[in-house]
Design a protein around this motif. Sequence first.
Motif, short mmCIF file in Angstrom:
data_model
loop_
_atom_site.label_atom_id
_atom_site.label_comp_id
_atom_site.label_asym_id
_atom_site.label_seq_id
_atom_site.Cartn_x
_atom_site.Cartn_y
_atom_site.Cartn_z
N ALA A 285 -6.62 -0.57 -13.12
CA ALA A 285 -7.97 -0.30 -12.63
C ALA A 285 -7.87 0.58 -11.41
CB ALA A 285 -8.71 -1.60 -12.29
N ALA A 286 -8.85 1.45 -11.24
CA ALA A 286 -8.89 2.35 -10.08
C ALA A 286 -10.33 2.75 -9.84
CB ALA A 286 -8.03 3.59 -10.31
N ASN A 287 -10.71 2.85 -8.58
CA ASN A 287 -12.06 3.33 -8.31
C ASN A 287 -12.07 4.85 -8.22
OD1 ASN A 287 -10.96 3.83 -5.79
ND2 ASN A 287 -12.22 2.33 -4.69
N ALA A 288 -13.27 5.41 -8.09
CA ALA A 288 -13.42 6.87 -8.09
C ALA A 288 -12.67 7.51 -6.93
CB ALA A 288 -14.90 7.24 -8.05
N SER A 289 -12.61 6.82 -5.80
CA SER A 289 -11.93 7.38 -4.64
C SER A 289 -10.44 7.55 -4.91
CB SER A 289 -12.14 6.48 -3.41
OG SER A 289 -13.51 6.43 -3.07
N ALA A 290 -9.83 6.59 -5.61
CA ALA A 290 -8.41 6.70 -5.93
C ALA A 290 -8.16 7.89 -6.84
CB ALA A 290 -7.93 5.41 -6.59
N SER A 291 -9.04 8.10 -7.80
CA SER A 291 -8.89 9.25 -8.69
C SER A 291 -9.00 10.56 -7.92
CB SER A 291 -9.94 9.20 -9.80
OG SER A 291 -9.76 8.05 -10.61
N ALA A 292 -9.88 10.60 -6.91
CA ALA A 292 -10.05 11.81 -6.12
C ALA A 292 -8.82 12.09 -5.26
CB ALA A 292 -11.29 11.69 -5.24
N VAL A 293 -8.20 11.03 -4.76
CA VAL A 293 -7.06 11.21 -3.86
C VAL A 293 -5.75 11.42 -4.63
CG1 VAL A 293 -5.65 10.09 -2.08
CG2 VAL A 293 -8.15 9.88 -2.02
N PHE A 294 -5.53 10.64 -5.68
CA PHE A 294 -4.24 10.64 -6.36
C PHE A 294 -4.21 11.43 -7.67
CE2 PHE A 294 -4.17 6.63 -3.92
CZ PHE A 294 -3.10 6.93 -3.09
N GLY A 295 -5.37 11.80 -8.19
CA GLY A 295 -5.41 12.52 -9.45
C GLY A 295 -6.25 11.80 -10.48
N ARG A 296 -6.88 12.58 -11.33
CA ARG A 296 -7.82 11.99 -12.27
C ARG A 296 -7.15 11.18 -13.37
NH1 ARG A 296 -12.41 13.71 -10.54
NH2 ARG A 296 -12.55 15.69 -9.42
N ASP A 297 -5.84 11.33 -13.54
CA ASP A 297 -5.18 10.54 -14.57
C ASP A 297 -5.08 9.07 -14.17
OD1 ASP A 297 -3.29 11.00 -12.55
OD2 ASP A 297 -1.63 10.74 -13.95
N TYR A 298 -5.43 8.73 -12.92
CA TYR A 298 -5.42 7.32 -12.54
C TYR A 298 -6.45 6.54 -13.32
CZ TYR A 298 -1.98 6.88 -8.87
OH TYR A 298 -0.79 6.78 -8.19
N GLY A 299 -7.45 7.21 -13.84
CA GLY A 299 -8.41 6.54 -14.70
C GLY A 299 -7.86 6.29 -16.08
N SER B 23 -15.83 12.78 -1.50
CA SER B 23 -17.14 13.41 -1.71
C SER B 23 -17.06 14.47 -2.81
CB SER B 23 -17.64 14.02 -0.41
OG SER B 23 -18.88 14.68 -0.61
N ALA B 24 -16.00 15.26 -2.77
CA ALA B 24 -15.82 16.30 -3.80
C ALA B 24 -15.63 15.66 -5.16
CB ALA B 24 -14.63 17.17 -3.45
#
Length: 273
Positions: A130-144, A265-266
Amino acid sequence: MTGKQELARFLRGRREQLVPADVGLPGEPSRRTLGLRREEVAELAHMSVDYYARLEQARGPRPSPRILDALTGVFRLTPAERGHMFRLAGTEATPLAAPVRTVRPHVTALLRRIPDTAAIVTDALCDVIAANASASAVFGRDYGARPNLARRRFLGSTMESSGAEEFAHILVARLRRSTDRYPHDPALARLLAELRAGSEEFTQIWDTGPVHAPGHRSKTLIHPEAGPLRVNCDVLTVPDDDQQVVFVTADPGSPSERALRQLVSAGRDFSAR
């Protein structure tokens, strides 16, 4: 109170807490029994009604691991509750078949309540489950898409970090603990074989037998867009499921905090398109 009596009380308590719908049985409007019937538990656990009744009456023999594992499934026990039941029965607990790979609703809700903090949940195999949107923004969208942190660290390209070597030891230490807890899990066996075959570094660290406990650590991430980010990594454990929640933040008012906010934010703007 003897061990048999304590086990009997434990089993009765768990049986009375469940209703037929919890275990996939049809409900009965006129039902008077509190919780499940003994007959229902025995059927679900594939044992005789007489045998189960004697366990609840503290008259039965010491139950085998097979019997206790069957009751674990019927009563939906957590690993901690399972271990407690085995101890009450005076029976050595068998290894768990596989780690929990689902996230409890209250943990998922926690991730949603902290939208400005990058947060992920990892299981005993170091899979991001599980990952929130902030984690995807910081670490990469594949975290989802539920990546595996060990694969990213040892086999693929990953974000550069000042703590990359320490992180490698942390990952290996956790996987070594998992082999003790889940020695028969095929997914874990495949992961370890893949890491050994593809990374000499992994094999070398594994052979040293590293030991690391989750806690607070600071590191500098080299983000491809934002540049160096000085962040704090704090770990909250979910012991019953052998999972960890990792929170990534920056010191308030620091340039890294402003950069993280811009990334988050981005990421939200991108998702809204």
